[in-house]
Motif scaffolding. Structure first.
Motif, PDB file in Angstrom:
ATOM      1  N   PRO A 130      13.963  12.261  -6.360  1.00 62.74           N
ATOM      2  CA  PRO A 130      13.589  10.924  -6.829  1.00 62.74           C
ATOM      3  C   PRO A 130      14.765   9.978  -6.987  1.00 62.74           C
ATOM      4  O   PRO A 130      14.574   8.766  -6.991  1.00 62.74           O
ATOM      5  CB  PRO A 130      12.912  11.210  -8.186  1.00 62.74           C
ATOM      6  CG  PRO A 130      13.434  12.530  -8.614  1.00 62.74           C
ATOM      7  CD  PRO A 130      13.689  13.307  -7.365  1.00 62.74           C
ATOM      8  N   GLN A 131      15.969  10.495  -7.117  1.00 66.10           N
ATOM      9  CA  GLN A 131      17.129   9.616  -7.206  1.00 66.10           C
ATOM     10  C   GLN A 131      17.477   9.005  -5.856  1.00 66.10           C
ATOM     11  O   GLN A 131      17.807   7.825  -5.765  1.00 66.10           O
ATOM     12  CB  GLN A 131      18.331  10.395  -7.756  1.00 66.10           C
ATOM     13  CG  GLN A 131      18.181  10.836  -9.207  1.00 66.10           C
ATOM     14  CD  GLN A 131      18.172   9.654 -10.176  1.00 66.10           C
ATOM     15  OE1 GLN A 131      18.722   8.608  -9.877  1.00 66.10           O
ATOM     16  NE2 GLN A 131      17.535   9.820 -11.314  1.00 66.10           N
ATOM     17  N   LEU A 132      17.383   9.802  -4.811  1.00 65.09           N
ATOM     18  CA  LEU A 132      17.696   9.317  -3.468  1.00 65.09           C
ATOM     19  C   LEU A 132      16.478   8.751  -2.748  1.00 65.09           C
ATOM     20  O   LEU A 132      16.608   8.008  -1.782  1.00 65.09           O
ATOM     21  CB  LEU A 132      18.301  10.456  -2.626  1.00 65.09           C
ATOM     22  CG  LEU A 132      19.625  11.043  -3.116  1.00 65.09           C
ATOM     23  CD1 LEU A 132      20.052  12.194  -2.207  1.00 65.09           C
ATOM     24  CD2 LEU A 132      20.710   9.969  -3.170  1.00 65.09           C
ATOM     25  N   GLY A 133      15.294   9.127  -3.210  1.00 64.37           N
ATOM     26  CA  GLY A 133      14.083   8.683  -2.537  1.00 64.37           C
ATOM     27  C   GLY A 133      13.876   9.350  -1.195  1.00 64.37           C
ATOM     28  O   GLY A 133      13.301   8.766  -0.281  1.00 64.37           O
ATOM     29  N   THR A 134      14.328  10.603  -1.059  1.00 60.83           N
ATOM     30  CA  THR A 134      14.210  11.317   0.211  1.00 60.83           C
ATOM     31  C   THR A 134      13.502  12.646   0.003  1.00 60.83           C
ATOM     32  O   THR A 134      13.542  13.233  -1.078  1.00 60.83           O
ATOM     33  CB  THR A 134      15.596  11.582   0.818  1.00 60.83           C
ATOM     34  OG1 THR A 134      16.389  12.332  -0.122  1.00 60.83           O
ATOM     35  CG2 THR A 134      16.309  10.281   1.128  1.00 60.83           C
ATOM     36  N   SER A 135      12.865  13.124   1.056  1.00 59.74           N
ATOM     37  CA  SER A 135      12.216  14.429   1.035  1.00 59.74           C
ATOM     38  C   SER A 135      12.910  15.343   2.035  1.00 59.74           C
ATOM     39  O   SER A 135      13.490  14.893   3.023  1.00 59.74           O
ATOM     40  CB  SER A 135      10.731  14.301   1.387  1.00 59.74           C
ATOM     41  OG  SER A 135      10.045  13.589   0.375  1.00 59.74           O
ATOM     42  N   SER A 136      12.829  16.657   1.777  1.00 62.64           N
ATOM     43  CA  SER A 136      13.529  17.609   2.631  1.00 62.64           C
ATOM     44  C   SER A 136      12.780  18.927   2.652  1.00 62.64           C
ATOM     45  O   SER A 136      11.783  19.114   1.951  1.00 62.64           O
ATOM     46  CB  SER A 136      14.956  17.839   2.117  1.00 62.64           C
ATOM     47  OG  SER A 136      14.931  18.583   0.906  1.00 62.64           O
ATOM     48  N   GLU A 137      13.268  19.854   3.479  1.00 66.22           N
ATOM     49  CA  GLU A 137      12.683  21.183   3.579  1.00 66.22           C
ATOM     50  C   GLU A 137      13.397  22.183   2.671  1.00 66.22           C
ATOM     51  O   GLU A 137      13.169  23.378   2.768  1.00 66.22           O
ATOM     52  CB  GLU A 137      12.755  21.672   5.032  1.00 66.22           C
ATOM     53  CG  GLU A 137      12.022  20.773   6.012  1.00 66.22           C
ATOM     54  CD  GLU A 137      10.535  20.664   5.710  1.00 66.22           C
ATOM     55  OE1 GLU A 137       9.946  21.658   5.237  1.00 66.22           O
ATOM     56  OE2 GLU A 137       9.965  19.579   5.930  1.00 66.22           O
ATOM     57  N   GLU A 138      14.257  21.701   1.807  1.00 66.16           N
ATOM     58  CA  GLU A 138      14.961  22.598   0.901  1.00 66.16           C
ATOM     59  C   GLU A 138      13.978  23.247  -0.077  1.00 66.16           C
ATOM     60  O   GLU A 138      12.860  22.781  -0.257  1.00 66.16           O
ATOM     61  CB  GLU A 138      16.034  21.823   0.132  1.00 66.16           C
ATOM     62  CG  GLU A 138      17.137  21.252   1.019  1.00 66.16           C
ATOM     63  CD  GLU A 138      18.148  20.463   0.214  1.00 66.16           C
ATOM     64  OE1 GLU A 138      18.004  20.445  -1.020  1.00 66.16           O
ATOM     65  OE2 GLU A 138      19.050  19.879   0.823  1.00 66.16           O
ATOM     66  N   LEU A 183       0.824  -1.197   0.000  1.00 61.65           N
ATOM     67  CA  LEU A 183       0.000   0.000   0.000  1.00 61.65           C
ATOM     68  C   LEU A 183       0.858   1.247   0.000  1.00 61.65           C
ATOM     69  O   LEU A 183       0.613   2.188  -0.745  1.00 61.65           O
ATOM     70  CB  LEU A 183      -0.927  -0.001   1.222  1.00 61.65           C
ATOM     71  CG  LEU A 183      -2.122  -0.928   1.116  1.00 61.65           C
ATOM     72  CD1 LEU A 183      -2.893  -0.927   2.428  1.00 61.65           C
ATOM     73  CD2 LEU A 183      -3.034  -0.529  -0.006  1.00 61.65           C
ATOM     74  N   ALA A 184       1.859   1.273   0.853  1.00 53.75           N
ATOM     75  CA  ALA A 184       2.735   2.432   0.862  1.00 53.75           C
ATOM     76  C   ALA A 184       3.768   2.329  -0.236  1.00 53.75           C
ATOM     77  O   ALA A 184       4.100   3.294  -0.892  1.00 53.75           O
ATOM     78  CB  ALA A 184       3.440   2.547   2.213  1.00 53.75           C
ATOM     79  N   GLY A 185       4.264   1.124  -0.446  1.00 53.78           N
ATOM     80  CA  GLY A 185       5.180   0.885  -1.539  1.00 53.78           C
ATOM     81  C   GLY A 185       6.548   1.461  -1.302  1.00 53.78           C
ATOM     82  O   GLY A 185       6.837   2.052  -0.281  1.00 53.78           O
ATOM     83  N   CYS A 186       7.407   1.268  -2.259  1.00 50.53           N
ATOM     84  CA  CYS A 186       8.699   1.915  -2.221  1.00 50.53           C
ATOM     85  C   CYS A 186       9.044   2.356  -3.616  1.00 50.53           C
ATOM     86  O   CYS A 186       8.659   1.733  -4.582  1.00 50.53           O
ATOM     87  CB  CYS A 186       9.779   1.010  -1.658  1.00 50.53           C
ATOM     88  SG  CYS A 186      10.160  -0.376  -2.707  1.00 50.53           S
ATOM     89  N   SER A 187       9.740   3.439  -3.714  1.00 48.45           N
ATOM     90  CA  SER A 187      10.055   4.017  -5.001  1.00 48.45           C
ATOM     91  C   SER A 187      11.550   4.137  -5.149  1.00 48.45           C
ATOM     92  O   SER A 187      12.294   4.050  -4.198  1.00 48.45           O
ATOM     93  CB  SER A 187       9.392   5.389  -5.095  1.00 48.45           C
ATOM     94  OG  SER A 187       9.456   5.869  -6.404  1.00 48.45           O
ATOM     95  N   PHE A 188      11.963   4.329  -6.391  1.00 44.25           N
ATOM     96  CA  PHE A 188      13.385   4.428  -6.618  1.00 44.25           C
ATOM     97  C   PHE A 188      13.648   5.256  -7.847  1.00 44.25           C
ATOM     98  O   PHE A 188      12.781   5.508  -8.656  1.00 44.25           O
ATOM     99  CB  PHE A 188      14.009   3.036  -6.768  1.00 44.25           C
ATOM    100  CG  PHE A 188      13.268   2.146  -7.710  1.00 44.25           C
ATOM    101  CD1 PHE A 188      12.293   1.304  -7.228  1.00 44.25           C
ATOM    102  CD2 PHE A 188      13.518   2.169  -9.070  1.00 44.25           C
ATOM    103  CE1 PHE A 188      11.590   0.485  -8.080  1.00 44.25           C
ATOM    104  CE2 PHE A 188      12.810   1.348  -9.926  1.00 44.25           C
ATOM    105  CZ  PHE A 188      11.848   0.504  -9.434  1.00 44.25           C
ATOM    106  N   GLY A 189      14.884   5.693  -7.995  1.00 41.92           N
ATOM    107  CA  GLY A 189      15.235   6.556  -9.104  1.00 41.92           C
ATOM    108  C   GLY A 189      15.500   5.761 -10.365  1.00 41.92           C
ATOM    109  O   GLY A 189      15.419   4.548 -10.411  1.00 41.92           O
TER     110      GLY A 189
END
Length: 467
Positions: free
Chosen positions: A331-339, A29-35
């Motif tokens: 999307p390459q790292l699969g991370t989110s930030s406040e940048e 359901l949540a899944g995982c994503s990758f670049g």
């Protein structure tokens, strides 16, 4: 190396949830994503690709200093149906009959009426769907495939037509399965469907066993809307040459020489670059969506950090994978930030922010919730949530059924404030879906924990919301 509970019982609950949170503890359901823009092969699982760990007694009893959500009204849940595996939709038809249709992910559509849940399925598609639980990577603890969507034609009482989304086996190498959108009709008795009446509208090869989404819903305009996940390749959501990562809209009453359905002339890409079926895009895995009046509201499951809910509008780009919620996403790292984030797509479209979001973890590192479950605006007799958007979080644990029931107050602009509803006796399920029937709202889920392989159990339950 992927560790299982039998291999290492020393992993703490905090470690488990932190690890799973990078991709979503809900697995499929949540899944995982990758670049990888053209990535077609599933990568080797990493430490963040699994939720197969256990909790430790020293952390199980600890909790955050304060609840993350504002504490909302207390509501009741009346059990109305049990004995299902994974009930993931409750819908009604426009007819003068007191009945509801509940779909089980394992392949059956069941009628619920004043006498309860009928034992004989309205339609059984279990012989047409993939073998659930087979052939999955070991980092997917919950199979997302199966019977996923159901919608009745607005003129069902006259024409007897309805539509389903399901995952069918494929014999093609490198294709995990096919996503099917089909039309069926009722049998002559009106009590069951005719299984031989199938007319396939869409047959979509799906490379991976994840991120199918699957909700279908008729809008007030009479057209059929459908949600499609990104297929586990995030760049699909910005590629207008495929249907993945989108909401589509088609006319089931029209047939063309080149396709068994029509295209509404007001669809945003008619005459433009891109597929005519597309209605909105830039979505990751809009697992559940529903119309509330003329507003189509979808819960879009996050990857790294944030879950979101979007009001779906024609031609809108919701930003995935350039953004996750209101936050910048790599999307390459699969991370989110406040940048600082991009605000436009490569095509110059403004990226539309969600109307609400919540994180996987609070500031102290305790779980908030994984895999948002979209719902609807409640208009019934439960006054405590009248006019609120009723939705949920699938789970916050791998080892216990721990969904969350949430309510948000719609706003004309800006974000919608969220409260967590307090359930009399507690909420004992992983939340899978919501449904409505006139003045009543329903919550669907399973009492089986992720670690217990829910699709092999008959722990599914349907609740009716009460005062």
């Amino acid at each position: 190396m992927i560790r299982s509970p039998k291999q290492d019982d020393s992993i703490s609950r905090r470690q488990l949830l932190r690890t799973a949170g990078a991709v979503g503890v809900a697995g499929a359901l949540a899944g995982c994503s990758f670049g990888g823009r053209q990535q077609t092969e599933e990568p080797e699982p990493t430490a963040t690709d699994t939720a197969t760990a256990t909790s430790s007694p020293d952390t199980e009893s600890k909790g955050p200093s304060e609840p993350y959500f504002e504490q909302g009204a207390t509501v009741g849940l009346e059990e109305v149906a049990t004995g299902l595996s994974s009930p993931n939709a409750l819908v009604t038809a426009d007819e003068d009959v007191d009945r509801r249709f509940i779909i089980d992910q394992t392949g059956g559509i069941y009628v619920h009426d004043a006498d309860g849940l009928r034992s004989t399925p309205f339609l059984d598609l279990s012989d047409r769907i993939v073998a659930l639980g087979e052939g999955l990577p070991n980092w997917i603890p919950y199979d997302e495939r199966g019977l996923l969507g159901l919608a009745f034609h607005p003129d069902f009482s006259e024409n007897g037509l309805f539509y389903v989304r399901y995952s069918a086996p494929s014999d093609i190498e490198d294709i995990d399965h096919n996503e099917i959108l089909s039309e069926f009709s009722v049998a002559e008795d009106g009590e069951t469907a005719d299984p031989d009446s199938e007319r396939i509208l869409l047959d979509m090869p799906w490379h991976r066993p994840i991120h199918q989404s699957g909700t279908i819903e008729f809008g007030p305009d009479g057209y059929l809307y459908g949600s499609l996940g990104d297929g586990l390749n995030p760049y699909n959501a910005q590629d207008l040459t495929n249907l993945m990562g989108s909401v589509i809209r088609i006319d089931v009453d029209e047939r063309k020489e080149d396709r068994p359905y029509g295209i509404p002339t007001s669809n945003p890409l008619v005459g433009e670059e891109g597929l005519d079926e597309l209605y909105a895009w830039g979505l990751r895995n809009p697992w559940k969506m529903a119309f509330s009046g003329d507003r189509l509201i979808a819960g879009d499951v996050g990857q790294a950090t944030w879950e979101e809910v979007d009001v779906i509008e024609s031609g809108a780009n919701y930003g995935w994978p350039l953004k996750e919620g209101t936050h910048c996403h790599d999307p390459q790292l699969g991370t989110s930030s406040e940048e600082q984030c991009v605000v436009e797509s490569d095509r110059g479209e403004t990226l539309v922010d969600p109307v609400l979001e919540f994180p996987h973890f609070d500031e102290e590192g305790f779980p908030v919730g994984f895999a948002v479950i979209g719902g609807h605006i409640h208009t019934g007799d439960v006054s405590a949530v009248e006019g609120d958007y009723l939705f949920g979080a699938f789970t916050s644990s791998f080892t216990t059924a721990s969904g969350r029931l949430l309510a948000a107050t719609p706003q004309d602009s800006g974000t919608w404030p969220i409260e967590e509803l307090q359930v009399e006796g507690g909420l004992d399920i992983q939340v899978l879906s919501f449904g409505q029937d006139g003045d009543d709202s329903y919550v669907l889920g399973t009492r089986a924990a992720l670690a217990d392989d829910p699709l092999t159990k008959n722990e599914g339950v349907v609740y009716r919301l009460t005062e």
